[in-house]
Design a protein around this motif. Structure first.
Motif, PDB file in Angstrom:
ATOM      1  N   ASP A  47       0.806  -1.222   0.000  1.00 17.50           N
ATOM      2  CA  ASP A  47       0.000   0.000   0.000  1.00 17.50           C
ATOM      3  C   ASP A  47       0.840   1.274   0.000  1.00 17.50           C
ATOM      4  O   ASP A  47       0.441   2.285  -0.573  1.00 17.50           O
ATOM      5  CB  ASP A  47      -0.945  -0.007   1.210  1.00 17.50           C
ATOM      6  N   ARG A  48       1.999   1.242   0.648  1.00 20.94           N
ATOM      7  CA  ARG A  48       2.865   2.425   0.614  1.00 20.94           C
ATOM      8  C   ARG A  48       3.368   2.677  -0.802  1.00 20.94           C
ATOM      9  O   ARG A  48       3.441   3.824  -1.256  1.00 20.94           O
ATOM     10  CB  ARG A  48       4.054   2.226   1.559  1.00 20.94           C
ATOM     11  N   THR A  49       3.734   1.596  -1.489  1.00 23.79           N
ATOM     12  CA  THR A  49       4.254   1.731  -2.841  1.00 23.79           C
ATOM     13  C   THR A  49       3.171   2.205  -3.805  1.00 23.79           C
ATOM     14  O   THR A  49       3.459   2.902  -4.779  1.00 23.79           O
ATOM     15  CB  THR A  49       4.843   0.386  -3.316  1.00 23.79           C
ATOM     16  N   VAL A  50       1.920   1.831  -3.536  1.00 23.97           N
ATOM     17  CA  VAL A  50       0.813   2.299  -4.367  1.00 23.97           C
ATOM     18  C   VAL A  50       0.786   3.823  -4.412  1.00 23.97           C
ATOM     19  O   VAL A  50       0.561   4.436  -5.467  1.00 23.97           O
ATOM     20  CB  VAL A  50      -0.527   1.753  -3.841  1.00 23.97           C
ATOM     21  N   ILE A  51       1.028   4.438  -3.250  1.00 16.65           N
ATOM     22  CA  ILE A  51       1.004   5.898  -3.177  1.00 16.65           C
ATOM     23  C   ILE A  51       2.096   6.492  -4.054  1.00 16.65           C
ATOM     24  O   ILE A  51       1.875   7.446  -4.802  1.00 16.65           O
ATOM     25  CB  ILE A  51       1.167   6.363  -1.714  1.00 16.65           C
ATOM     26  N   VAL A  52       3.311   5.901  -3.977  1.00 16.28           N
ATOM     27  CA  VAL A  52       4.422   6.370  -4.800  1.00 16.28           C
ATOM     28  C   VAL A  52       4.110   6.137  -6.281  1.00 16.28           C
ATOM     29  O   VAL A  52       4.321   7.016  -7.129  1.00 16.28           O
ATOM     30  CB  VAL A  52       5.730   5.652  -4.406  1.00 16.28           C
ATOM     31  N   ALA A  53       3.612   4.949  -6.593  1.00 19.03           N
ATOM     32  CA  ALA A  53       3.349   4.598  -7.991  1.00 19.03           C
ATOM     33  C   ALA A  53       2.329   5.527  -8.628  1.00 19.03           C
ATOM     34  O   ALA A  53       2.420   5.852  -9.814  1.00 19.03           O
ATOM     35  CB  ALA A  53       2.869   3.153  -8.072  1.00 19.03           C
ATOM     36  N   SER A  54       1.356   5.965  -7.851  1.00 21.53           N
ATOM     37  CA  SER A  54       0.300   6.813  -8.408  1.00 21.53           C
ATOM     38  C   SER A  54       0.832   8.154  -8.876  1.00 21.53           C
ATOM     39  O   SER A  54       0.152   8.872  -9.623  1.00 21.53           O
ATOM     40  CB  SER A  54      -0.804   7.024  -7.369  1.00 21.53           C
ATOM     41  N   GLY A  55       2.065   8.500  -8.454  1.00 22.46           N
ATOM     42  CA  GLY A  55       2.657   9.759  -8.887  1.00 22.46           C
ATOM     43  C   GLY A  55       3.754   9.616  -9.905  1.00 22.46           C
ATOM     44  O   GLY A  55       4.390  10.604 -10.285  1.00 22.46           O
ATOM     45  N   VAL A  56       4.015   8.393 -10.370  1.00 18.08           N
ATOM     46  CA  VAL A  56       5.111   8.163 -11.318  1.00 18.08           C
ATOM     47  C   VAL A  56       4.814   8.786 -12.680  1.00 18.08           C
ATOM     48  O   VAL A  56       5.622   9.514 -13.247  1.00 18.08           O
ATOM     49  CB  VAL A  56       5.396   6.657 -11.470  1.00 18.08           C
ATOM     50  N   CYS A  57       3.639   8.497 -13.216  1.00 20.76           N
ATOM     51  CA  CYS A  57       3.256   9.021 -14.524  1.00 20.76           C
ATOM     52  C   CYS A  57       1.758   8.850 -14.704  1.00 20.76           C
ATOM     53  O   CYS A  57       1.081   8.232 -13.863  1.00 20.76           O
ATOM     54  CB  CYS A  57       4.006   8.299 -15.647  1.00 20.76           C
ATOM     55  N   GLY A  58       1.245   9.362 -15.821  1.00 20.12           N
ATOM     56  CA  GLY A  58      -0.183   9.278 -16.077  1.00 20.12           C
ATOM     57  C   GLY A  58      -0.680   7.850 -16.199  1.00 20.12           C
ATOM     58  O   GLY A  58      -1.788   7.528 -15.768  1.00 20.12           O
ATOM     59  N   GLY A  59       0.158   6.978 -16.771  1.00 20.92           N
ATOM     60  CA  GLY A  59      -0.250   5.585 -16.928  1.00 20.92           C
ATOM     61  C   GLY A  59      -0.447   4.895 -15.599  1.00 20.92           C
ATOM     62  O   GLY A  59      -1.432   4.184 -15.393  1.00 20.92           O
ATOM     63  N   TRP A  60       0.527   5.094 -14.714  1.00 21.85           N
ATOM     64  CA  TRP A  60       0.395   4.510 -13.377  1.00 21.85           C
ATOM     65  C   TRP A  60      -0.835   5.077 -12.668  1.00 21.85           C
ATOM     66  O   TRP A  60      -1.587   4.348 -12.015  1.00 21.85           O
ATOM     67  CB  TRP A  60       1.640   4.815 -12.552  1.00 21.85           C
ATOM     68  N   ARG A  61      -0.982   6.394 -12.757  1.00 15.99           N
ATOM     69  CA  ARG A  61      -2.110   7.033 -12.073  1.00 15.99           C
ATOM     70  C   ARG A  61      -3.440   6.465 -12.561  1.00 15.99           C
ATOM     71  O   ARG A  61      -4.324   6.136 -11.766  1.00 15.99           O
ATOM     72  CB  ARG A  61      -2.069   8.546 -12.308  1.00 15.99           C
ATOM     73  N   ASP A  62      -3.563   6.314 -13.881  1.00 22.34           N
ATOM     74  CA  ASP A  62      -4.811   5.789 -14.443  1.00 22.34           C
ATOM     75  C   ASP A  62      -5.021   4.332 -14.054  1.00 22.34           C
ATOM     76  O   ASP A  62      -6.146   3.918 -13.741  1.00 22.34           O
ATOM     77  CB  ASP A  62      -4.797   5.931 -15.965  1.00 22.34           C
ATOM     78  N   ALA A  63      -3.925   3.535 -14.086  1.00 23.63           N
ATOM     79  CA  ALA A  63      -4.041   2.116 -13.750  1.00 23.63           C
ATOM     80  C   ALA A  63      -4.508   1.934 -12.318  1.00 23.63           C
ATOM     81  O   ALA A  63      -5.393   1.117 -12.026  1.00 23.63           O
ATOM     82  CB  ALA A  63      -2.703   1.409 -13.962  1.00 23.63           C
ATOM     83  N   ILE A  64      -3.900   2.697 -11.416  1.00 22.91           N
ATOM     84  CA  ILE A  64      -4.275   2.562 -10.000  1.00 22.91           C
ATOM     85  C   ILE A  64      -5.673   3.113  -9.772  1.00 22.91           C
ATOM     86  O   ILE A  64      -6.462   2.539  -9.012  1.00 22.91           O
ATOM     87  CB  ILE A  64      -3.232   3.276  -9.123  1.00 22.91           C
ATOM     88  N   SER A  65      -5.990   4.208 -10.442  1.00 23.96           N
ATOM     89  CA  SER A  65      -7.319   4.787 -10.281  1.00 23.96           C
ATOM     90  C   SER A  65      -8.411   3.804 -10.691  1.00 23.96           C
ATOM     91  O   SER A  65      -9.437   3.686 -10.030  1.00 23.96           O
ATOM     92  CB  SER A  65      -7.425   6.072 -11.110  1.00 23.96           C
ATOM     93  N   TRP A  66      -8.153   3.060 -11.774  1.00 25.66           N
ATOM     94  CA  TRP A  66      -9.164   2.133 -12.282  1.00 25.66           C
ATOM     95  C   TRP A  66      -9.075   0.742 -11.670  1.00 25.66           C
ATOM     96  O   TRP A  66     -10.070   0.026 -11.609  1.00 25.66           O
ATOM     97  CB  TRP A  66      -9.048   2.024 -13.806  1.00 25.66           C
ATOM     98  N   LEU A  87      -5.579  11.221  -1.601  1.00 21.85           N
ATOM     99  CA  LEU A  87      -5.710   9.975  -2.354  1.00 21.85           C
ATOM    100  C   LEU A  87      -7.143   9.615  -2.734  1.00 21.85           C
ATOM    101  O   LEU A  87      -7.369   9.004  -3.778  1.00 21.85           O
ATOM    102  CB  LEU A  87      -5.101   8.827  -1.545  1.00 21.85           C
ATOM    103  N   ALA A  88      -8.107   9.937  -1.902  1.00 17.11           N
ATOM    104  CA  ALA A  88      -9.492   9.525  -2.171  1.00 17.11           C
ATOM    105  C   ALA A  88      -9.996   9.977  -3.537  1.00 17.11           C
ATOM    106  O   ALA A  88     -10.665   9.193  -4.241  1.00 17.11           O
ATOM    107  CB  ALA A  88     -10.413  10.021  -1.055  1.00 17.11           C
ATOM    108  N   PRO A  89      -9.699  11.211  -3.985  1.00 12.75           N
ATOM    109  CA  PRO A  89     -10.164  11.597  -5.325  1.00 12.75           C
ATOM    110  C   PRO A  89      -9.515  10.783  -6.442  1.00 12.75           C
ATOM    111  O   PRO A  89     -10.052  10.720  -7.556  1.00 12.75           O
ATOM    112  CB  PRO A  89      -9.741  13.078  -5.407  1.00 12.75           C
ATOM    113  N   LYS A  90      -8.351  10.157  -6.178  1.00 12.16           N
ATOM    114  CA  LYS A  90      -7.670   9.346  -7.190  1.00 12.16           C
ATOM    115  C   LYS A  90      -8.145   7.902  -7.175  1.00 12.16           C
ATOM    116  O   LYS A  90      -8.242   7.257  -8.216  1.00 12.16           O
ATOM    117  CB  LYS A  90      -6.156   9.357  -6.944  1.00 12.16           C
ATOM    118  N   PHE A  91      -8.417   7.368  -5.980  1.00 13.30           N
ATOM    119  CA  PHE A  91      -8.745   5.951  -5.831  1.00 13.30           C
ATOM    120  C   PHE A  91     -10.264   5.773  -5.787  1.00 13.30           C
ATOM    121  O   PHE A  91     -10.846   5.367  -4.780  1.00 13.30           O
ATOM    122  CB  PHE A  91      -8.110   5.389  -4.558  1.00 13.30           C
ATOM    123  N   THR A  92     -10.906   6.052  -6.881  1.00  7.45           N
ATOM    124  CA  THR A  92     -12.372   6.120  -6.894  1.00  7.45           C
ATOM    125  C   THR A  92     -13.053   4.763  -7.008  1.00  7.45           C
ATOM    126  O   THR A  92     -14.275   4.678  -6.864  1.00  7.45           O
ATOM    127  CB  THR A  92     -12.841   7.005  -8.060  1.00  7.45           C
TER     128      THR A  92
END
Length: 360
Positions: A47-66, A87-92
């Protein structure tokens, strides 16, 4: 499990066999990685790495969001509320969210943003969120109507009005933990829960000393599929509560009555006789080969000092899954010195075996 130190393009590609897209095209940059592979990698990180990954690039952000459906911040010792706000607005697409705390960090605005963005949430743990007020429950009632499991144990500021309102709007609840919610767990709240939340299977009302017979009876009448009910420390309840449960909840497997000192033999005999009253349900279960799993499997009557051995023995004999033998204590009678003669079938059989076949 992949950690933060592994979250580099090179390491992930080395650790993952799928380094080519369809047609043999090599994956050379983040943008080349298919969404399916990103989702797979995201499922492997903590879960900690998820937070870092969500900021790596748009692809990561979209993958984690979905793709992210389960997430926990219980490891967070400070700034949990700020993380939730971010994080809540990203992890919908979250379905399971654990925000259990050792020290209170979460605030109402954190829960409100969860309710505003995580509409698919089904399982939410807010235990020990001492700073939360009724505003949080009102927000969840409107934003998360699909909740099936809610843990607000130890949230001592919630009122019974807010819990009743939540019950009216979250009618899919199956598991509800109100342990220690002394202001929230009242007969008024339980009436609403019994009326609206008919699918409830597990309810924890431990140490809610305002819970009375009226509230428990409302649960018994309104929630016939109850499997586990913890009433430990509900010192006001009487036999009427247990009788209502015995007569109306044929699937009850675990009942906690620790320190309910108004409980008498009448309640125990009603439990023992409930097998006869529910014979149609039992017969249906026998036909499905589930008989051994029916009936009470755990009963805590510790400190229920008004009970006598014959009544408790009747319960023990009615439900073979209740054990007093060493290592299998599912009938808990500590603090009841007058019940030491109560034994389960295993204990009786073992005693007979020792008599018939004494050790040489």
């Amino acid at each position: 499990m992949i950690g933060v130190e592994d979250l580099s393009f090179e390491k992930l590609m080395v650790n993952n066999s799928s380094c080519k897209m369809g047609g043999g095209v090599m994956i050379r940059e983040w943008k080349d990685i298919p969404m399916e592979l990103l989702l797979r990698i995201a499922s492997l990180v903590d879960d900690r790495t998820v937070i870092v990954a969500s900021g790596v690039c748009g692809g990561w952000r979209d993958a984690i969001s979905w793709g992210l459906t389960h997430f926990s911040l219980s490891w967070c010792k400070r700034n949990m509320n700020n993380l939730v706000l971010t994080l809540a607005p990203k992890f919908t697409k979250l379905e399971v969210l654990t925000l259990r705390q050792d020290l209170p960090q979460l605030l109402d605005n954190g829960v409100e943003i969860i309710a505003n963005h995580c509409h698919e949430l089904q399982d939410l743990d807010l235990s020990k969120s001492f700073k939360l007020t009724d505003h949080s429950l009102y927000a969840l009632a409107h934003g998360c109507p699909n909740l099936t499991k809610l843990n607000i144990s130890g949230c001592s500021a919630f009122s019974d009005n807010a819990v009743a309102y939540l019950a009216e709007h979250c009618r899919q609840l199956r598991v509800l933990n109100l342990c220690g919610c002394v202001k929230a767990a009242t007969d008024k709240a339980l009436k609403a829960i019994g009326y609206y939340c008919n699918r409830l299977q597990t309810v924890n009302l431990g140490w809610c000393d305002k819970v009375g017979d009226e509230g428990v009876m409302s649960l018994a009448y309104g929630c016939p599929d109850l499997r586990l009910l913890d009433l430990c420390g509900c010192v006001v309840i009487t036999d009427e509560s247990v009788i209502a449960l015995a007569n109306n909840c044929p699937h009850l497997r675990s009942l906690g009555l620790y320190f309910c000192q108004n409980i008498t033999d009448r309640a125990m005999y009603s439990l023992a006789q409930s097998l006869v009253k529910n014979k149609h349900e039992m017969w249906a279960s026998m036909k499905k080969h589930r008989y051994k799993d029916e009936g009470l499997m755990n009963l805590n009557i510790s400190q229920c000092t008004a009970l006598t051995p014959p009544a408790v023995q009747a319960v023990c004999e009615a439900f073979p899954a209740l054990h007093t033998c060493p290592g299998r204590h599912s009938l808990i009678i500590s603090g009841c010195l007058n019940l030491t003669s109560v034994h389960c079938a295993c204990s009786v059989q073992a005693h007979r075996a020792r008599i018939l076949h004494p050790a040489h």
